[in-house]
Design a protein around this motif. Sequence first.
Motif, PDB file in Angstrom:
ATOM      1  N   MET A   1       0.851  -1.194   0.000  1.00 48.80           N
ATOM      2  CA  MET A   1       0.000   0.000   0.000  1.00 48.80           C
ATOM      3  C   MET A   1       0.880   1.234   0.000  1.00 48.80           C
ATOM      4  SD  MET A   1      -3.048   1.018   2.656  1.00 48.80           S
ATOM      5  CE  MET A   1      -1.952   1.253   4.042  1.00 48.80           C
ATOM      6  N   THR A   2       0.539   2.217  -0.819  1.00 46.69           N
ATOM      7  CA  THR A   2       1.316   3.443  -0.892  1.00 46.69           C
ATOM      8  C   THR A   2       0.557   4.575  -0.225  1.00 46.69           C
ATOM      9  OG1 THR A   2       0.357   3.969  -3.032  1.00 46.69           O
ATOM     10  CG2 THR A   2       2.429   2.750  -3.035  1.00 46.69           C
ATOM     11  N   VAL A   3       1.285   5.538   0.281  1.00 49.04           N
ATOM     12  CA  VAL A   3       0.667   6.697   0.923  1.00 49.04           C
ATOM     13  C   VAL A   3       1.297   7.950   0.352  1.00 49.04           C
ATOM     14  CG1 VAL A   3       0.135   5.492   3.057  1.00 49.04           C
ATOM     15  CG2 VAL A   3       2.340   6.612   2.822  1.00 49.04           C
ATOM     16  N   GLU A   4       0.555   9.039   0.397  1.00 47.94           N
ATOM     17  CA  GLU A   4       1.086  10.311  -0.056  1.00 47.94           C
ATOM     18  C   GLU A   4       2.069  10.845   0.982  1.00 47.94           C
ATOM     19  OE1 GLU A   4       0.734  12.191  -2.841  1.00 47.94           O
ATOM     20  OE2 GLU A   4      -0.224  10.440  -3.689  1.00 47.94           O
ATOM     21  N   PRO A   5       3.260  11.283   0.551  1.00 52.15           N
ATOM     22  CA  PRO A   5       4.231  11.794   1.518  1.00 52.15           C
ATOM     23  C   PRO A   5       3.812  13.147   2.062  1.00 52.15           C
ATOM     24  CG  PRO A   5       5.038  12.096  -0.708  1.00 52.15           C
ATOM     25  CD  PRO A   5       3.773  11.296  -0.819  1.00 52.15           C
ATOM     26  N   SER A   6       4.067  13.366   3.341  1.00 53.46           N
ATOM     27  CA  SER A   6       3.857  14.681   3.937  1.00 53.46           C
ATOM     28  C   SER A   6       5.192  15.399   3.985  1.00 53.46           C
ATOM     29  CB  SER A   6       3.296  14.525   5.355  1.00 53.46           C
ATOM     30  OG  SER A   6       4.257  13.876   6.180  1.00 53.46           O
ATOM     31  N   ASN A   7       5.155  16.668   4.397  1.00 55.90           N
ATOM     32  CA  ASN A   7       6.405  17.415   4.493  1.00 55.90           C
ATOM     33  C   ASN A   7       7.379  16.746   5.454  1.00 55.90           C
ATOM     34  OD1 ASN A   7       5.523  19.316   2.687  1.00 55.90           O
ATOM     35  ND2 ASN A   7       4.709  20.693   4.257  1.00 55.90           N
ATOM     36  N   SER A   8       6.848  16.206   6.570  1.00 62.48           N
ATOM     37  CA  SER A   8       7.719  15.583   7.561  1.00 62.48           C
ATOM     38  C   SER A   8       8.363  14.315   7.009  1.00 62.48           C
ATOM     39  CB  SER A   8       6.927  15.271   8.832  1.00 62.48           C
ATOM     40  OG  SER A   8       5.853  14.394   8.540  1.00 62.48           O
ATOM     41  N   THR A   9       7.593  13.505   6.248  1.00 63.97           N
ATOM     42  CA  THR A   9       8.176  12.283   5.696  1.00 63.97           C
ATOM     43  C   THR A   9       9.199  12.607   4.616  1.00 63.97           C
ATOM     44  OG1 THR A   9       6.333  12.067   4.138  1.00 63.97           O
ATOM     45  CG2 THR A   9       6.153  10.874   6.211  1.00 63.97           C
ATOM     46  N   LEU A  10       8.972  13.669   3.858  1.00 61.34           N
ATOM     47  CA  LEU A  10       9.959  14.073   2.855  1.00 61.34           C
ATOM     48  C   LEU A  10      11.260  14.502   3.521  1.00 61.34           C
ATOM     49  CD1 LEU A  10       7.787  16.081   0.283  1.00 61.34           C
ATOM     50  CD2 LEU A  10       8.941  13.901  -0.092  1.00 61.34           C
ATOM     51  N   GLN A  11      11.141  15.255   4.604  1.00 58.74           N
ATOM     52  CA  GLN A  11      12.332  15.690   5.315  1.00 58.74           C
ATOM     53  C   GLN A  11      13.075  14.494   5.892  1.00 58.74           C
ATOM     54  OE1 GLN A  11      13.645  18.767   5.416  1.00 58.74           O
ATOM     55  NE2 GLN A  11      15.400  17.805   6.455  1.00 58.74           N
ATOM     56  N   THR A  12      12.318  13.530   6.411  1.00 61.00           N
ATOM     57  CA  THR A  12      12.940  12.314   6.943  1.00 61.00           C
ATOM     58  C   THR A  12      13.675  11.559   5.847  1.00 61.00           C
ATOM     59  OG1 THR A  12      11.206  12.118   8.623  1.00 61.00           O
ATOM     60  CG2 THR A  12      12.486  10.135   8.133  1.00 61.00           C
ATOM     61  N   LEU A  13      13.061  11.491   4.655  1.00 63.65           N
ATOM     62  CA  LEU A  13      13.694  10.807   3.530  1.00 63.65           C
ATOM     63  C   LEU A  13      15.003  11.479   3.143  1.00 63.65           C
ATOM     64  CD1 LEU A  13      13.529   8.628   1.332  1.00 63.65           C
ATOM     65  CD2 LEU A  13      12.208  10.241  -0.052  1.00 63.65           C
ATOM     66  N   VAL A  14      15.007  12.809   3.143  1.00 58.65           N
ATOM     67  CA  VAL A  14      16.235  13.546   2.825  1.00 58.65           C
ATOM     68  C   VAL A  14      17.323  13.232   3.845  1.00 58.65           C
ATOM     69  CG1 VAL A  14      17.261  15.847   2.699  1.00 58.65           C
ATOM     70  CG2 VAL A  14      15.053  15.407   1.602  1.00 58.65           C
ATOM     71  N   GLU A  15      16.952  13.224   5.116  1.00 55.13           N
ATOM     72  CA  GLU A  15      17.932  12.948   6.171  1.00 55.13           C
ATOM     73  C   GLU A  15      18.499  11.533   6.051  1.00 55.13           C
ATOM     74  OE1 GLU A  15      15.680  13.736   9.650  1.00 55.13           O
ATOM     75  OE2 GLU A  15      15.726  15.924   9.416  1.00 55.13           O
ATOM     76  N   ILE A  16      17.629  10.569   5.722  1.00 57.79           N
ATOM     77  CA  ILE A  16      18.098   9.189   5.543  1.00 57.79           C
ATOM     78  C   ILE A  16      19.074   9.107   4.373  1.00 57.79           C
ATOM     79  CG2 ILE A  16      17.376   6.859   4.857  1.00 57.79           C
ATOM     80  CD1 ILE A  16      14.775   7.346   6.400  1.00 57.79           C
ATOM     81  N   ALA A  17      18.738   9.789   3.264  1.00 58.11           N
ATOM     82  CA  ALA A  17      19.605   9.761   2.083  1.00 58.11           C
ATOM     83  C   ALA A  17      20.969  10.356   2.396  1.00 58.11           C
ATOM     84  CB  ALA A  17      18.937  10.510   0.932  1.00 58.11           C
ATOM     85  N   VAL A  18      20.979  11.496   3.096  1.00 58.41           N
ATOM     86  CA  VAL A  18      22.246  12.163   3.416  1.00 58.41           C
ATOM     87  C   VAL A  18      23.096  11.298   4.342  1.00 58.41           C
ATOM     88  CG1 VAL A  18      23.285  14.141   4.589  1.00 58.41           C
ATOM     89  CG2 VAL A  18      21.339  14.479   3.046  1.00 58.41           C
ATOM     90  N   SER A  19      22.477  10.752   5.383  1.00 61.65           N
ATOM     91  CA  SER A  19      23.241   9.932   6.326  1.00 61.65           C
ATOM     92  C   SER A  19      23.732   8.649   5.673  1.00 61.65           C
ATOM     93  CB  SER A  19      22.384   9.608   7.558  1.00 61.65           C
ATOM     94  OG  SER A  19      21.254   8.830   7.195  1.00 61.65           O
ATOM     95  N   SER A  20      22.931   8.094   4.742  1.00 62.69           N
ATOM     96  CA  SER A  20      23.340   6.863   4.060  1.00 62.69           C
ATOM     97  C   SER A  20      24.537   7.106   3.154  1.00 62.69           C
ATOM     98  CB  SER A  20      22.170   6.299   3.246  1.00 62.69           C
ATOM     99  OG  SER A  20      21.098   5.936   4.092  1.00 62.69           O
ATOM    100  N   VAL A  21      24.564   8.258   2.497  1.00 64.57           N
ATOM    101  CA  VAL A  21      25.716   8.594   1.654  1.00 64.57           C
ATOM    102  C   VAL A  21      26.976   8.686   2.504  1.00 64.57           C
ATOM    103  CG1 VAL A  21      26.757  10.418   0.252  1.00 64.57           C
ATOM    104  CG2 VAL A  21      24.384   9.731  -0.157  1.00 64.57           C
ATOM    105  N   SER A  22      26.864   9.327   3.651  1.00 59.60           N
ATOM    106  CA  SER A  22      28.018   9.445   4.549  1.00 59.60           C
ATOM    107  C   SER A  22      28.494   8.072   5.008  1.00 59.60           C
ATOM    108  CB  SER A  22      27.650  10.307   5.762  1.00 59.60           C
ATOM    109  OG  SER A  22      27.274  11.610   5.356  1.00 59.60           O
TER     110      SER A  22
END
Length: 325
Positions: A1-22
């Motif tokens: 099941m998919t859900v529409e992202p909220s601003n908070s989930t988008l910010q969380t996704l960005v943080e995960i991406a940045v930390s994963s790159v590091s």
Amino acid sequence: MTVEPSNSTLQTLVEIAVSSVSTLESIYQAHGASFPSLDLIATVCPPNKHHTNLDGGGMYVSAGLQYIVETSIPDIMKEGDPKVMHVDEIASKINVPTEANGLARVLRFLATHHIFREVTPNVFAHNRTSSMFCKAKTLKEIRDDPVTQYNGLTSTANLGHCLDEGLRSAAHLSAWLQAPKGSIRVSPFLAAFKVDDIWRWFEQPGNELRRNRFGSLMSNTQWEAEIFTYAIRWDLFPETSTVVDVGESLRTVSMTLARKFSHLKYIIQDLPQVIDGDAGTRKFWAKEYPEFVQSGKVQFQPHDFFRPNPVNSPDVFIMRAILHD
């Protein structure tokens, strides 16, 4: 099941991406290794998973898309509740017998590929991607005249063609490439459909929908005709100049040029049934630009572009969207 992202989930996704790159950079540095070439999804996907996506999953996405387009499911959902629709309701409106559980599995699978959204179990809604699969006509118009259901400025004609003729042809590609020379037809398409000429095949009884769909996709997937008005300095050609448009069909390049550069003469070439059919090129011009037809400055010439061209020395040949043939 998919859900529409909220601003908070988008910010969380960005943080995960940045930390994963590091984290990745630290691991490679610790082992004295350089980071591999960035091949998008293939870089972060385990090789065995990537192979599965390539050799298995892709064909089911195509098969699922073919099913929803041919049964007009996006159009059913477009005309239903503007937000959501249960699979039972969708199944009841499909024009062929449909088992709701199987339909739910198809839609759920597509939703995992970001086509539709499953907002609650067995309840689906359009998203930006799935909405692109809606046809230009209403559901009633589609049902009343199935042959012309792909007419209009949408991408569904191209999608329907690729998932029907194209998908069946692709399944024959490997066998066609491996066959001894001369032992099999000259293209995967001709081998798949066991015919010798695609254009004559389109004209066979029973292929009316496919023929009309192909004509629609050729009209809808081309560049705007206006770009041809400044591709060449047409104004520098003298009044005795002749322009031959090969395989023109109903596309309007020559008509666009004629309206702007009426001092030129035009010869429109295509197959006889395209030139003189009930909705053919000759009638199209007579309706849209009758004065040019009456003046004799445009001529219509039946011609198969696989044969030598009967016009020996025109000033310009236009060969748009035919060289791939």
